[in-house]
Enzyme design. Structure first.
Site, PDB file in Angstrom:
ATOM      1  N   LYS A  27      47.700 117.822  32.277  1.00 58.00           N
ATOM      2  CA  LYS A  27      46.497 117.215  31.728  1.00 58.00           C
ATOM      3  C   LYS A  27      45.848 118.138  30.698  1.00 58.00           C
ATOM      4  CE  LYS A  27      45.211 114.715  35.965  1.00 58.00           C
ATOM      5  NZ  LYS A  27      45.145 113.363  35.409  1.00 58.00           N
ATOM      6  N   ARG A  74      50.712 107.265  43.003  1.00 57.03           N
ATOM      7  CA  ARG A  74      51.482 106.109  43.472  1.00 57.03           C
ATOM      8  C   ARG A  74      52.723 106.549  44.246  1.00 57.03           C
ATOM      9  NH1 ARG A  74      51.800 104.121  37.412  1.00 57.03           N
ATOM     10  NH2 ARG A  74      49.828 105.242  37.550  1.00 57.03           N
TER      11      ARG A  74
END
Length: 499
Positions: free
Chosen positions: A275, A349
């Protein structure tokens, strides 16, 4: 941590000390029976402050000396807004915001436009408790010269109501819900160097004292179960993955449980798909979904809910070292589905894939609701006012929507469908962990999760915009909101508990 206020309920009787809070009637009307000096001071304050009794508007004044009171606070009562529980929380929070420095307060509700019943009076009290939450355990207390460093005396609040015993009983249940919310806020607010996966698991295990059954799976146990989607996320971190299972057995023996599953990424660097530095500090809150599950289970145990419930949280750190998962790696989930990992920052996920499959396979639940700070795309779509709701079951979705309107923890249903499902078909594996570019990012994430629910009634709540950094309101001034605890408690209470 700051001291929590004490809450009590009593039949209406004017106090002779502390702060008198008058919840006013229509157009700012004062309750009957006030001593003339108190009434005169309140009327003068209303006139000078141009107070018209608008809901939650307030005006404050020093009390006349002969009353024994310190202050008189006028606050506008609820009209049509009183139909929803959240509005009573707001009233309690708005009152608490005006009690700075007070040690004693009496909230007088008899003159309100809508006089609260027992449950509503309890909700006012919960609003007080939630508004006064602070996460300050790492702040040094500043002591002025000449003062001692003793802790401030906690605030004592009395709610004057016509049915104090009924209100007390209602508050005992809501107080347990408040404890769950505060726990969820604490967990999200904790820094990642403190709340590691193992520390988080230890705090969950400490909840056995509430009556919860807690089981923790370590990495060897998860390998034996072939949870390689979850373990792949964790392999770049020195802190090992954990899967924590909480059970509350308050329903009939043998009755299928309701189940809640949470993403617990205690810190998310993005992995090799790292990130940007700006804002990465907020990724300590990437376990906000799991915090809601833990807080909910604490609430259900605390109020002895008449339901069998399961809470499952996958705890990992998505870090970067030489062992970290790479873009292009292929992992096999517990279900046997192979997954092409194209972006290591789409890690939540992967954690949920194994946690959801494990939950449905082992516990055969009536339904599953998972919560996750899953996608930035949901913030683009809904801002910070709603969580995204995805579901394969219309009844469950509608019940969640209704519970959200009542509690103020609002959800908005988003679509699922075969066309979106095609967007996650893999080139080298069964599926890939991202869709095609930026389009429908929240939806393709939900489609991914749906592959692992095996036709169990299921809902996915994307709480990326609501679990942390959401707008402050009358009953929450914290960066971490505890979103989901009250919502899911209401769902269970309304529809799944034995009556």
């Amino acid at each position: 941590m700051s001291s929590l206020p004490t809450i009590q309920f009593a039949a209406p009787a004017l106090p002779s000390s502390g702060v008198l809070v008058l919840v006013t009637g229509r157009d700012g009307a004062l309750p009957d029976g006030l001593p003339e000096a108190v009434k005169s001071a309140a009327e003068r304050a209303a006139s000078l402050g141009k107070f018209k009794g608008k809901a939650l508007a307030s005006v404050d004044t020093i009390a006349p000396s002969e009353s024994g009171l310190d202050r008189i606070l006028l606050i506008g009562g609820l009209g049509e807004e009183a139909s929803r529980e959240e509005e009573w929380l707001k009233l309690g929070g708005a009152i608490a915001a005006k009690l700075s420095g007070a040690t004693e307060a009496t909230i007088w509700t008899a003159g309100a436009t809508t006089v609260p019943n027992a449950r509503e009076a309890a909700s006012i009290s919960l609003g007080v408790l939630l508004r006064l939450y602070k996460f300050d355990r790492y702040k040094s207390k500043k002591v002025k010269e000449g003062e001692d460093d003793a802790a401030d005396a906690p605030l004592s609040v009395t709610i004057a109501v016509s049915e104090p015993e009924a209100a007390k009983g209602a508050f005992e249940e809501l107080e347990a819900v408040g404890e769950g919310v505060r726990l969820a806020r604490d967990l999200v607010n904790e820094p990642a160097n403190i709340l590691t996966t193992t520390e988080y698991a230890a705090r969950i295990e400490a909840l056995r004292a509430t009556g919860l059954e807690v089981e923790t799976l370590d990495e060897d146990q998860m390998r034996a179960l072939k949870m390689f989607a979850l373990l792949g996320v964790s392999q770049g971190s020195p802190t090992p993955a954990r899967l924590c299972i909480m059970r509350w057995n308050g329903g009939a023996e043998g009755e299928a449980p309701v189940a809640f599953v949470g993403k617990g990424v205690v810190f998310d660097t993005g992995g090799v798909s790292i990130k940007p530095a700006a804002g990465m500090d907020e990724m300590k809150g990437d376990m906000g979904g799991s915090a809601a599950v833990v807080g909910l289970m604490r609430a259900l145990a605390g109020r002895k809910a008449k339901v069998n419930a399961i809470g499952v949280v996958g705890l990992v750190e998505n870090a970067v070292d030489g062992m970290a998962q790479r873009p292009g790696d292929i992992v096999t989930a517990m279900s046997g589905t192979t997954i092409e990992v194209l972006n290591t920052d789409a890690e939540g996920r992967l954690v949920l894939a194994d946690a959801l499959w494990y939950t449905q396979d082992r516990f055969k639940p009536r339904f599953m609701v998972n919560l996750a700070t899953l996608t930035g795309a949901i913030i683009v779509a809904l801002g910070n006012q709603h969580a995204g709701l995805f579901s394969n079951n219309d009844e469950l979705a509608e019940r969640l929507h209704s519970a959200g309107l009542e509690t103020g923890e609002k959800v908005w249903r988003m679509p699922l469908g075969k066309d979106y499902d095609k967007m996650i078909e893999g080139k080298f594996a069964d599926i890939k962990n991202v869709g095609n570019g930026r389009s429908a990012g929240s939806i393709t994430a939900a489609q991914f999760l749906q592959r692992f629910v095996n036709d169990v009634p299921w809902a996915h709540l994307d709480v990326a915009g609501t679990a942390m950094g959401s707008p402050s309101n009358e009953y929450n001034q914290s960066w971490a909101s505890g979103f989901g605890v009250r919502l899911l408690n209401r769902l269970v209470e309304e529809h799944y508990e034995a009556r």
